[in-house]
Design an enzyme around this catalytic site. Structure first.
Site, mmCIF file in Angstrom:
data_model
loop_
_atom_site.group_PDB
_atom_site.id
_atom_site.type_symbol
_atom_site.label_atom_id
_atom_site.label_comp_id
_atom_site.label_asym_id
_atom_site.label_seq_id
_atom_site.Cartn_x
_atom_site.Cartn_y
_atom_site.Cartn_z
ATOM 1 N N ASN A 122 -13.107 7.422 6.196
ATOM 2 C CA ASN A 122 -12.810 8.289 5.091
ATOM 3 C C ASN A 122 -13.766 6.606 4.432
ATOM 4 O OD1 ASN A 122 -13.690 7.988 2.692
ATOM 5 N ND2 ASN A 122 -11.262 8.285 1.797
ATOM 6 N N LYS B 87 -15.292 5.832 2.113
ATOM 7 C CA LYS B 87 -15.635 5.363 0.658
ATOM 8 C C LYS B 87 -17.034 4.952 0.010
ATOM 9 C CE LYS B 87 -10.748 4.912 1.009
ATOM 10 N NZ LYS B 87 -9.140 4.496 0.348
ATOM 11 N N HIS C 39 -9.471 13.771 -3.066
ATOM 12 C CA HIS C 39 -9.055 12.647 -3.352
ATOM 13 C C HIS C 39 -8.164 11.178 -4.267
ATOM 14 C CE1 HIS C 39 -8.623 7.950 -1.601
ATOM 15 N NE2 HIS C 39 -8.280 8.405 -0.305
ATOM 16 N N GLU D 288 -8.185 8.768 -5.288
ATOM 17 C CA GLU D 288 -9.157 7.942 -6.059
ATOM 18 C C GLU D 288 -10.143 8.388 -6.960
ATOM 19 O OE1 GLU D 288 -11.220 6.068 -1.992
ATOM 20 O OE2 GLU D 288 -8.517 4.970 -2.138
ATOM 21 N N GLU E 102 -2.038 12.398 1.863
ATOM 22 C CA GLU E 102 -2.126 11.284 1.935
ATOM 23 C C GLU E 102 -0.864 10.637 0.976
ATOM 24 O OE1 GLU E 102 -5.960 9.877 3.227
ATOM 25 O OE2 GLU E 102 -6.157 10.560 1.341
ATOM 26 N N GLY F 72 -4.511 1.781 1.660
ATOM 27 C CA GLY F 72 -5.570 0.560 1.399
ATOM 28 C C GLY F 72 -3.964 -0.029 1.150
ATOM 29 N N SER G 199 -2.783 3.822 5.474
ATOM 30 C CA SER G 199 -3.246 2.927 6.161
ATOM 31 C C SER G 199 -3.298 3.182 7.884
ATOM 32 C CB SER G 199 -2.231 1.803 5.467
ATOM 33 O OG SER G 199 -2.055 1.032 4.980
HETATM 34 P P1 PGA Z 1 -6.446 3.617 4.291
HETATM 35 O O1 PGA Z 1 -7.650 4.936 3.641
HETATM 36 O O2 PGA Z 1 -6.586 3.960 5.786
HETATM 37 O O3 PGA Z 1 -7.616 2.871 4.025
HETATM 38 O O4 PGA Z 1 -4.950 3.385 3.424
HETATM 39 C C1 PGA Z 1 -7.335 6.384 3.260
HETATM 40 C C2 PGA Z 1 -7.783 7.107 2.553
HETATM 41 O O5 PGA Z 1 -7.423 6.523 1.416
HETATM 42 O O6 PGA Z 1 -8.284 8.200 2.635
#
Ligand code: PGA
Length: 253
Positions: free
Chosen positions: A9, A11, A97, A99, A169, A175, A215
């Site tokens: 991803n 982003k 997602h 976000e 997730e 993140g 992560s």
């Molecule tokens: P991350 O993000 O691996 O940076 O924690 C995962 C995601 O948001 O899909």
């Protein structure tokens, strides 16, 4: 065997040149995927076609959109419909997602519509779910995630559900560098599979790929992916480094 999937991803990161370079470097670094394994790059909309062309000749590697509209077409400035994605050959889309749930206020009901749109267009939704930290602290994560599944997926027929990929997730792990332990991931994945089993029966529940996100990096992918109900990962930060993501893909069972 269920599909084992490493999904990147990206982003809202990278210029076009950086994005194409990253995809090319990944292809050089990766070990060929086995038949039951998939690599998917969820890239920004403007780069879908460019990255698609780069991965086109590599078996088992695909692109995904990071979102899609809940509507079929019309006056929705800035949105991208599944028909548009289908018309350029995109076969996967992230839906829900955290976000987008947080910043675009996407509700479970809206996400149900997006899932419907994807399935009607033959696009596989990678449906994201997961709890925030306060819910985890109160140990109410199982009910929280079941509720997300119920409201966004459980209206589907068994046939439809089998075309969905689920990504668990936990928001507190995205993140933050704070990965769930492989026990925490396995416990929730087993819980999700049990909820699917209650609703759709064992055969359907066993066929659905459930990815872990939050992560994931090369250093922890082997441990997390070794768990029996974890079928790969949805990877943000670490997917922006070709060698890291290639190592993560190699950790797939
Ligand atoms: P991350 O993000 O691996 O940076 O924690 C995962 C995601 O948001 O899909």
């Amino acid at each position: 065997m269920r599909k084992q999937i490493a999904a990147a991803n990206w982003k809202m990161n990278l210029s076009l040149t950086e994005a194409t370079t990253l995809a090319e470097q990944f292809l050089q670094e990766m070990t060929p995927a086995k038949n039951h394994q998939l690599i998917v790059f969820a890239v920004p909309f403007p780069y879908l076609t460019a990255i698609q062309q780069i991965v086109a000749d590599t078996p088992q590697v695909f692109v995904a959109a990071q979102d899609c509209s809940a509507h079929a077409k019309g006056a929705y400035t800035g949105d991208t419909s599944v028909a548009m994605l289908q018309s350029i050959g995109v076969q996967y889309a992230l839906v829900g997602h955290s976000e987008r749930r947080e910043y675009q206020l996407e509700s479970n009901e809206l996400l149900a519509q997006k899932v419907n749109q994807c399935l009607a267009a033959g696009i596989t939704p990678i449906f994201c779910c997961g709890e925030p930290s306060n819910v985890r602290e109160e140990e109410k994560q199982a009910g929280y995630v079941t509720h997300q599944l119920k409201e966004s997926l459980f209206h589907l027929s068994a046939d439809e559900l089998q075309k969905v990929v689920i990504a668990y997730e936990p928001i507190w792990a995205i993140g933050t560098g704070k990965t769930a332990t492989s026990e925490q991931a396995q416990d929730m994945h087993a819980h999700i599979r049990e909820a699917l089993q209650i609703q759709y029966g064992a055969e359907v529940a066993q066929s659905i790929s459930i990815l872990y996100g939050g992560s994931v990096k090369a250093a922890n992918a082997n441990e997390i992916f070794s768990r029996s109900d974890v079928d790969g990962g949805l990877v943000g930060g670490a997917s922006l480094v070709a060698t890291e993501f290639a190592a993560i893909a190699q950790a797939l069972r």
